[in-house]
Design an enzyme around this catalytic site. Structure first.
Site, short mmCIF file in Angstrom:
data_model
loop_
_atom_site.label_atom_id
_atom_site.label_comp_id
_atom_site.label_asym_id
_atom_site.label_seq_id
_atom_site.Cartn_x
_atom_site.Cartn_y
_atom_site.Cartn_z
N GLU A 92 0.77 -1.26 0.10
CA GLU A 92 -0.13 0.21 -0.04
C GLU A 92 1.02 1.23 -0.11
O GLU A 92 1.82 1.48 0.66
CB GLU A 92 -1.22 -0.32 1.19
CG GLU A 92 -1.87 1.13 1.63
CD GLU A 92 -2.17 1.77 2.87
OE1 GLU A 92 -4.39 1.81 2.35
OE2 GLU A 92 -2.78 0.34 3.83
N LYS A 172 -9.76 2.05 -2.45
CA LYS A 172 -9.70 1.64 -0.79
C LYS A 172 -11.35 1.07 -0.78
O LYS A 172 -11.96 2.28 -0.69
CB LYS A 172 -8.87 1.86 -0.09
CG LYS A 172 -8.97 0.99 1.58
CD LYS A 172 -7.61 1.76 2.29
CE LYS A 172 -7.85 1.48 3.46
NZ LYS A 172 -6.38 2.31 4.36
N CYS A 214 -5.80 -2.81 2.65
CA CYS A 214 -5.65 -2.96 3.83
C CYS A 214 -6.22 -3.16 4.61
O CYS A 214 -7.71 -4.48 5.27
CB CYS A 214 -4.06 -1.23 4.43
SG CYS A 214 -3.71 -1.16 5.61
#
Length: 343
Positions: A92, A172, A214
């Protein structure tokens, strides 16, 4: 001579076996119609991964110099590919420091023409093409300029084919907004906007993977949708910190693997204690039985493992979750109002 206990047992056994007995067992149906449908629809699960493939996670240190970060990523991906990896994952925010203060200044426009406006896009495309690999390009801060003159920022992963073609984009979905007393406070939503879709990518030689970023790993619904739509692996570029990382990083990777009986790869930046955000590191790959196949420490590293479709099928035969789900009792989230495209 028979004991009283044995005579009692014999009488009870006989009563169960006699058709006319008053003692009867009511047979309950093992499945309902929706349950049987689920079982038959997964009969071809052995073909999820068409042939074995080596996957590598490249754990990098990122600096404030974007050009250096891109060049360093290219060197390390080449190293992974030279060792036989055909799917390579970056961390990331690999092209910049991680943090809300950095997102706007490092953000790149991907629309309408990323080749013209995004040096990270060009670099990732070239890396995939030159090494003839599938590349999950970690994530980069993305800029979207709207017609009214306002700006939006996303945390975005780009996936490329061995020819350098863009296969998929994942923004995300779940933003990292937390406040742990005595631990850490962080609020991505102060700067970033969320993505709005599940991202499944077809790699023709191998099968389907799902890509998320994440904090997305904490939400099992994304993983369940991907698994039931035929993915052989869940891939998460991430940057857990040194507070949540030791507690949950490995645990979440194993949980998503054992829940869905497929492979999971978590790829982190290396730890830089001189930076404002301290990544946990510990990139890892987990198999369908939740065994951690390989794990880095906090330093720069390349970790890799061979993924094998037979291991997925063996796990699913041994513990047949796919045939035992009770969609007559609870809904199948993969059949609901799932978004696979950004609005």
């Amino acid at each position: 001579m028979q004991s009283a206990t044995w005579r009692t047992f014999s009488l009870l056994t006989a009563s169960f076996l006699r058709p006319s007995s008053r003692i009867t067992l009511k047979r309950q149906p093992l499945t309902s119609a929706p349950f049987r449908t689920m079982a038959s629809s997964t009969a071809a699960a052995h073909s999820l991964l068409k042939k074995p493939v080596k996957l590598a996670c490249v754990q990098l240190s990122s600096t404030t110099d974007k050009e250096h970060n891109l060049s360093h990523a290219a060197d390390k991906v080449k190293e992974a590919a030279s060792a036989g990896a055909k799917i390579v994952v970056l961390p990331e925010c690999f092209n910049s420091p991680y943090g809300c203060d950095f997102f706007p200044s490092y953000a790149e426009a991907l629309l309408p023409s990323p080749e013209a406006t995004s040096p990270s896009f060009r670099a990732l495309s070239a890396i995939a093409r030159e090494n003839q690999i599938y590349l999950v390009g970690g994530s980069i801060p993305e800029l979207v300029e709207e017609e009214q003159g306002s700006k939006k920022y996303y945390n975005t992963s780009l996936v490329f084919s061995p020819s350098g073609e863009l296969l998929a984009t994942h923004r995300k979905v779940h933003l990292f907004d937390i406040d742990i007393p005595g631990g850490i406070t962080f609020k991505e939503s102060d700067v970033l906007s969320p993505g709005n879709k599940v991202t499944i990518v077809d790699l023709p030689e191998y099968g389907k993977i799902a890509v998320a970023i994440c904090y997305d790993v904490r939400f099992p619904e994304l993983a369940m949708v991907a698994a039931r739509r035929g993915c052989f692996a869940l891939i998460y570029p991430g940057a857990f910190n040194t507070v949540t990382g030791p507690k949950h990083w490995k645990l979440l990777g194993q949980a998503r693997a054992v829940d869905n009986q497929l492979y999971v790869a978590l790829c982190s930046p290396a730890r830089d204690t001189g930076a404002s955000y301290h990544a946990y590191g510990h990139s890892l790959i987990v198999d369908p039985m939740a065994q951690v196949l390989v794990e880095a420490d906090e330093n720069e590293a390349i970790v890799s493992a061979e993924l094998d479709g037979e291991k997925i099928e063996s796990a699913r035969k041994g513990i047949p979750l796919r045939d035992q789900r009770r969609f007559d009792v609870y809904p199948d989230v993969s059949r609901g109002d799932v978004k696979f495209e950004e609005p």
